[in-house]
Scaffold this motif. Structure first.
Motif, short mmCIF file in Angstrom:
data_model
loop_
_atom_site.label_atom_id
_atom_site.label_comp_id
_atom_site.label_asym_id
_atom_site.label_seq_id
_atom_site.Cartn_x
_atom_site.Cartn_y
_atom_site.Cartn_z
N LEU A 83 0.86 -1.17 0.00
CA LEU A 83 0.00 0.00 0.00
C LEU A 83 0.90 1.22 0.00
CD1 LEU A 83 -2.90 1.12 0.29
CD2 LEU A 83 -2.67 0.81 2.76
N THR A 84 0.66 2.15 -0.93
CA THR A 84 1.43 3.39 -0.99
C THR A 84 0.50 4.53 -0.62
OG1 THR A 84 2.79 2.46 -2.75
CG2 THR A 84 2.90 4.84 -2.43
N LEU A 85 0.89 5.30 0.39
CA LEU A 85 0.05 6.37 0.94
C LEU A 85 0.71 7.73 0.77
CD1 LEU A 85 -0.80 4.58 4.30
CD2 LEU A 85 -2.26 4.73 2.29
N ILE A 105 3.80 -1.05 3.79
CA ILE A 105 3.25 0.27 3.48
C ILE A 105 4.39 1.22 3.16
CG2 ILE A 105 1.98 2.26 4.37
CD1 ILE A 105 0.19 0.35 5.88
N TYR A 106 4.24 1.93 2.04
CA TYR A 106 5.24 2.88 1.57
C TYR A 106 4.60 4.26 1.53
CZ TYR A 106 7.41 -1.47 0.15
OH TYR A 106 7.93 -2.73 0.16
N PHE A 107 5.44 5.30 1.61
CA PHE A 107 4.94 6.67 1.58
C PHE A 107 5.54 7.43 0.41
CE2 PHE A 107 4.00 5.38 5.84
CZ PHE A 107 2.80 6.01 6.10
N ALA A 108 4.68 8.14 -0.31
CA ALA A 108 5.14 9.02 -1.38
C ALA A 108 5.93 10.17 -0.76
CB ALA A 108 3.94 9.55 -2.16
N TRP A 114 2.22 13.09 -8.14
CA TRP A 114 2.35 12.27 -9.33
C TRP A 114 2.89 10.87 -9.02
CZ3 TRP A 114 5.22 16.58 -8.24
CH2 TRP A 114 6.56 16.37 -7.95
N GLU A 115 3.47 10.68 -7.83
CA GLU A 115 3.96 9.35 -7.45
C GLU A 115 2.81 8.39 -7.16
OE1 GLU A 115 8.27 10.55 -5.55
OE2 GLU A 115 6.57 10.29 -4.19
N ARG A 116 1.63 8.92 -6.99
CA ARG A 116 0.41 8.12 -6.80
C ARG A 116 -0.63 8.64 -7.79
NH1 ARG A 116 -2.28 9.28 -3.17
NH2 ARG A 116 -1.38 11.25 -2.70
#
Length: 181
Positions: A83-85, A105-108, A114-116
């Motif tokens: 999951l990218t938040l 879980i990863y963070f932008a 634009w990373e998500r």
């Protein structure tokens, strides 16, 4: 920044995993997540599948406990690989989610929407039904959940050019069938 936004930015935690650490290969179970604010107290959590473009929408109050509870319920019977938040304070309880759902879980990076991009695109689509500055207090919880389910169904059954005009649901179902063979 005004006081509200200063209080709602995620504190920089040393043990957060950056988006740069996320594996390059996208699986059927990688999602992007975001919180769409409706007002100061509540909003919609948007989870978008990166490969099949399916979306999961949840109404939640703007706090960590609600995020954890809603996420655990939404993915209770599903596999969640990653999951990218974004960096909203709502996601401070991410470590519990990692443990509860056995996921990463990863963070932008801050201010890098634009990373998500896929997730941000779906936020725009959801805003067609929930425009900014509209009052939502008159919608009771049951009505909101029914409306959100309808929106989710519409978005997941909308043909997408990037999926060769399959709907996100069809794409996801096809991948499940081919993985069983």
């Amino acid at each position: 920044l005004n006081a509200f936004w200063k209080n709602n930015l995620l504190e920089q935690l040393d043990n957060r995993k950056s988006i740069e650490d996320r594996p390059e290969v996208i699986t059927d179970y990688d999602y992007e997540g975001d919180y769409i604010m409706l007002n100061r107290k509540e909003g919609i959590i948007n989870y978008t599948n990166k490969k099949h473009k399916t979306v999961k929408l949840i109404f939640a109050k703007h706090d960590m406990k609600e995020f954890r509870k809603a996420t655990n319920i939404k993915f209770k019977h599903d596999i969640l690989n990653s999951l990218t938040l974004d960096n909203d304070k709502t996601f401070n309880s991410y470590e519990f989610i990692e443990r509860d759902l056995n996921t990463s879980i990863y963070f932008a990076n801050p201010y890098h929407c634009w990373e998500r991009g896929l997730n941000e695109n779906f936020n725009g689509l959801v805003r067609e039904w929930f425009p900014k500055k509209q009052k939502y207090a008159k919608l009771v919880e049951k009505e909101r959940n029914v409306k959100l389910k309808c929106i989710e169904k519409l978005l997941n059954n909308r043909p997408r050019k990037c999926l060769n005009y399959l709907t996100p649901n069809e794409s996801f179902d096809l991948s499940k069938c081919s993985s069983k063979e």
